[in-house]
Design a protein around this motif. Structure first.
Motif, PDB file in Angstrom:
ATOM      1  N   ALA A 131       2.395   1.794  -3.388  1.00 11.36           N
ATOM      2  CA  ALA A 131       1.377   2.260  -4.329  1.00 11.36           C
ATOM      3  C   ALA A 131       1.070   3.739  -4.118  1.00 11.36           C
ATOM      4  O   ALA A 131       0.852   4.485  -5.097  1.00 11.36           O
ATOM      5  CB  ALA A 131       0.099   1.426  -4.185  1.00 11.36           C
ATOM      6  N   MET A 132       1.045   4.191  -2.869  1.00 11.34           N
ATOM      7  CA  MET A 132       0.856   5.618  -2.612  1.00 11.34           C
ATOM      8  C   MET A 132       2.044   6.429  -3.123  1.00 11.34           C
ATOM      9  O   MET A 132       1.868   7.499  -3.730  1.00 11.34           O
ATOM     10  CB  MET A 132       0.649   5.862  -1.117  1.00 11.34           C
ATOM     11  N   GLN A 147       0.840  -1.202   0.000  1.00 14.42           N
ATOM     12  CA  GLN A 147       0.000   0.000   0.000  1.00 14.42           C
ATOM     13  C   GLN A 147       0.876   1.255   0.000  1.00 14.42           C
ATOM     14  O   GLN A 147       0.608   2.220  -0.731  1.00 14.42           O
ATOM     15  CB  GLN A 147      -0.921   0.007   1.216  1.00 14.42           C
ATOM     16  N   VAL A 164      -6.368   3.631  -2.605  1.00 16.38           N
ATOM     17  CA  VAL A 164      -4.978   4.087  -2.549  1.00 16.38           C
ATOM     18  C   VAL A 164      -4.879   5.543  -3.005  1.00 16.38           C
ATOM     19  O   VAL A 164      -4.165   6.355  -2.388  1.00 16.38           O
ATOM     20  CB  VAL A 164      -4.080   3.176  -3.408  1.00 16.38           C
ATOM     21  N   MET A 166       0.161   4.940   5.817  1.00 20.18           N
ATOM     22  CA  MET A 166       0.214   3.474   5.773  1.00 20.18           C
ATOM     23  C   MET A 166       0.159   2.884   7.173  1.00 20.18           C
ATOM     24  O   MET A 166      -0.606   1.940   7.426  1.00 20.18           O
ATOM     25  CB  MET A 166       1.481   3.017   5.063  1.00 20.18           C
ATOM     26  N   LEU A 221      -5.478  -2.240  -1.064  1.00 20.76           N
ATOM     27  CA  LEU A 221      -4.760  -2.065  -2.327  1.00 20.76           C
ATOM     28  C   LEU A 221      -5.676  -1.621  -3.464  1.00 20.76           C
ATOM     29  O   LEU A 221      -5.219  -1.486  -4.605  1.00 20.76           O
ATOM     30  CB  LEU A 221      -4.061  -3.370  -2.705  1.00 20.76           C
ATOM     31  N   ARG A 226      -5.990   7.852  -0.258  1.00 20.07           N
ATOM     32  CA  ARG A 226      -5.013   7.964   0.830  1.00 20.07           C
ATOM     33  C   ARG A 226      -3.791   8.761   0.364  1.00 20.07           C
ATOM     34  O   ARG A 226      -3.227   9.554   1.128  1.00 20.07           O
ATOM     35  CB  ARG A 226      -4.602   6.576   1.308  1.00 20.07           C
TER      36      ARG A 226
END
Length: 577
Positions: free
Chosen positions: A305-306, A302, A358, A333, A353, A361
């Motif tokens: 991905a951010m 996660q 994502v 996270m 995910l 966030r």
């Protein structure tokens, strides 16, 4: 000149990458900026190991020279680390092993995390006043130790992916235990620390010479009790740990003293490792695969991905905004990880995910530090719960690639320094029960047979065509996620050599705290970060032990964390017949 990356359109969880599952269709990705792994049938063949002690690395390389697999070498490396790096991992602890099989291009996760005894209760780490026990009190108690899992897990992995006989993997370990090894500066410093485990009766007795003096750096340390146990382990297999005299001694030791543990021989005999599917997600041109819950692999994925939804990669390691955005993404996270991840069926892995989640966030990540983020509500989540876990730094990690192109990324632990400080048969017992939340609430609350949440995230890195691109991991308690993510940003985002990325300053941003290696940030960079609300303070969460490798330009680009005693070595193996 840095390569130009095209971000992936969607973040897709690729659970089907497990070795036992059908191959999944991967999302389209930009061309990899590095050459794929060379055909392992070519001459010469190469193999690689990075681990936390040179003696363990050499023992593992000897296995590879004799035709052993990556898993064979992992058995030897772990057994040797239990002897020469007892402060971090050992046969009395637990581990996660992620295995890449070149022939099938499959990934298998072996969960060797220890479990709570059948007599464990949710309030067992509370005092008579109903408040959590002081960590220093709980960690040395019999209640701190869970049923150890690493030996059973390695036994299962060896049955599935070993090439040499189990009995032939321990000769170097037995000889080193009998003849002794030279105590490093780091081990000597930890022996002399004020940690309660180092002050316990077992550790004090072990770390004394024949004259009753505490051993120091440069001294030779022998462990005949461990040599005797490893001989039995070699001849009897994992049952040497889980049945018979060693199991009886473990039970007796955890039941001694105040706050005695409830573990029984039946608990030990009942332990079973678990084969799990990895959690996988794209990060730029690669696919990252890490263990699922109770590991925090979903948290690492996660976070990456951010980060991909920011401009951190374009800014580079000398830009204060890059570090501020990294810190802010880390805090988001950790808020989610702490709220949802544990050994429970309700962890919203897919939701954490989910691309839209994502993105929502990542939208919280700005160029200045804000208030500590709260947990979000990913799709499929139950109500976020309070987390009172006191996970401390410890643990070890190693990476192995054998001559056939198979790989192991394994993170292994006795939890904190010297585990519980209690010893049986020459090895330390874990304090993994203190990795549960002391407060009986939330996903990481104690329950019989449950595995505590772990921050261990041994990771395999794949190219889009499923060929092996690399592997990475680190010790460090809850800071592991920060250490590994920082290094991935350096390797992939900033196109750095692996050794340089490992050496980047550590920054662990969680809640209201920004801990790390304050002195390693150049003063102008640190001042600019501080002006944006990220003032890095030392003193906790900064002792990484990263080991990693990437396959680049037909060879290995690997490294060992300069903060520890580890080394990374590549060897050439004979061509196949």
């Amino acid at each position: 000149m840095k390569p130009v990356f095209k971000p992936l359109v969607a973040a897709v969880a690729l659970a089907a990458l497990a070795a036992c599952a059908p191959r999944a269709t991967l999302p389209a990705a930009a061309p990899a900026p590095v050459a794929p792994a060379p055909d392992s049938s070519a001459t010469p063949r190469q193999a690689f190991i990075a681990a936390a002690h040179p003696i363990a690395v050499e023992a593992g390389l000897d296995v590879l020279r004799r035709g052993g697999s990556a898993v064979d070498a992992a058995v030897t490396v772990q057994a040797m680390l239990s002897l020469v790096e007892p402060q971090s991992s050992g046969l009395g602890g637990g581990a996660f092993l992620v295995h890449y099989d070149r022939a099938t291009q499959g990934i298998t996760v072996y969960d060797g995390r220890g479990v709570a005894p059948a007599g464990a209760t949710p309030d067992m780490l509370l005092g008579p006043d109903g408040k959590p026990l002081p960590f220093g009190t709980a960690v040395v108690s019999g209640r701190a130790t869970g049923v150890p899992g690493v030996v059973a897990m390695l036994g299962l992995a060896h049955r599935n992916a070993g090439k040499l006989a189990w009995r032939d993997l321990f000769g170097d370990v037995v000889r080193t235990a009998d003849q002794g090894f030279t105590v490093t500066d780091r081990l000597a410093q930890l022996i002399d620390s004020r940690a309660p485990q180092a002050r316990g009766a077992d550790a004090v007795a072990y770390f004394r010479n024949a004259q009753g003096q505490q051993i120091k750096a440069g001294d030779t340390l022998r462990n005949p009790a461990y040599a005797a146990f490893v001989r039995r382990l070699a001849s009897e297999g994992p049952d040497a740990m889980y049945k018979g005299e060693t199991a009886r001694r473990i039970v007796a030791r955890v039941r001694q003293g105040d706050l005695a543990g409830s573990m029984t021989e039946a608990d030990i005999a009942a332990y079973r490792p678990i084969v799990r599917q990895p959690v996988c997600n794209p990060f730029r041109v690669y696919i990252l695969c890490a263990p699922p819950p109770p590991s925090s692999g979903v948290g690492l994925l996660q976070l990456m991905a951010m980060i991909e939804r920011t401009d951190i990669a374009k800014r580079g390691p000398n830009d204060p905004v890059a570090w501020v955005k990294y810190a802010e993404a880390s805090r988001v996270m950790y808020a989610d990880r702490d709220a949802y991840v544990g050994d429970v069926p309700t962890v919203p892995v897919k939701g954490m995910l989910d691309p839209a989640y994502v993105a929502s966030r990542a939208a919280l990540v700005g160029e200045r530090a804000g208030a500590a983020p709260q947990p979000g509500t990913p799709p499929g989540a139950v109500t976020a719960r309070i987390d009172a876990t006191q996970e401390v730094a410890g643990t070890s990690h190693f990476v192995i690639v054998d001559g056939d192109g198979n790989a192991v990324s394994m993170t292994t632990t006795v939890e904190s320094l010297f585990g519980s400080g209690r010893m049986v048969d020459g090895f330390f017992l874990n304090n993994q029960m203190t990795d549960f939340s002391f407060v009986p609430d939330g996903p990481n609350a104690i329950a019989p047979g449950k595995r505590p949440r772990s921050s261990m995230v041994p990771t395999i890195i794949l190219n889009p065509d499923r060929t092996l691109a690399g592997a990475i991991g680190s010790p460090g308690g809850n800071a592991i996620l920060a250490y590994v993510s920082k290094t991935l940003v350096g390797i992939v985002g900033w196109n750095m050599p692996v050794a340089d990325a490992l050496a980047l300053p550590n920054l662990v941003a969680r809640g209201t705290a920004f801990n790390g290696e304050a002195s390693k940030f150049a003063p102008p960079l640190a001042a600019a970060m501080s002006a944006r609300g990220v003032t890095v303070r030392g003193g906790s969460g900064e002792n990484s032990g990263l080991h990693g490798v990437m396959l680049r330009n037909g060879g290995f680009d690997g490294g060992a964390d300069p903060r520890r005693d580890g080394v990374a070595r590549t060897i050439t193996l004979p061509a196949r017949n």
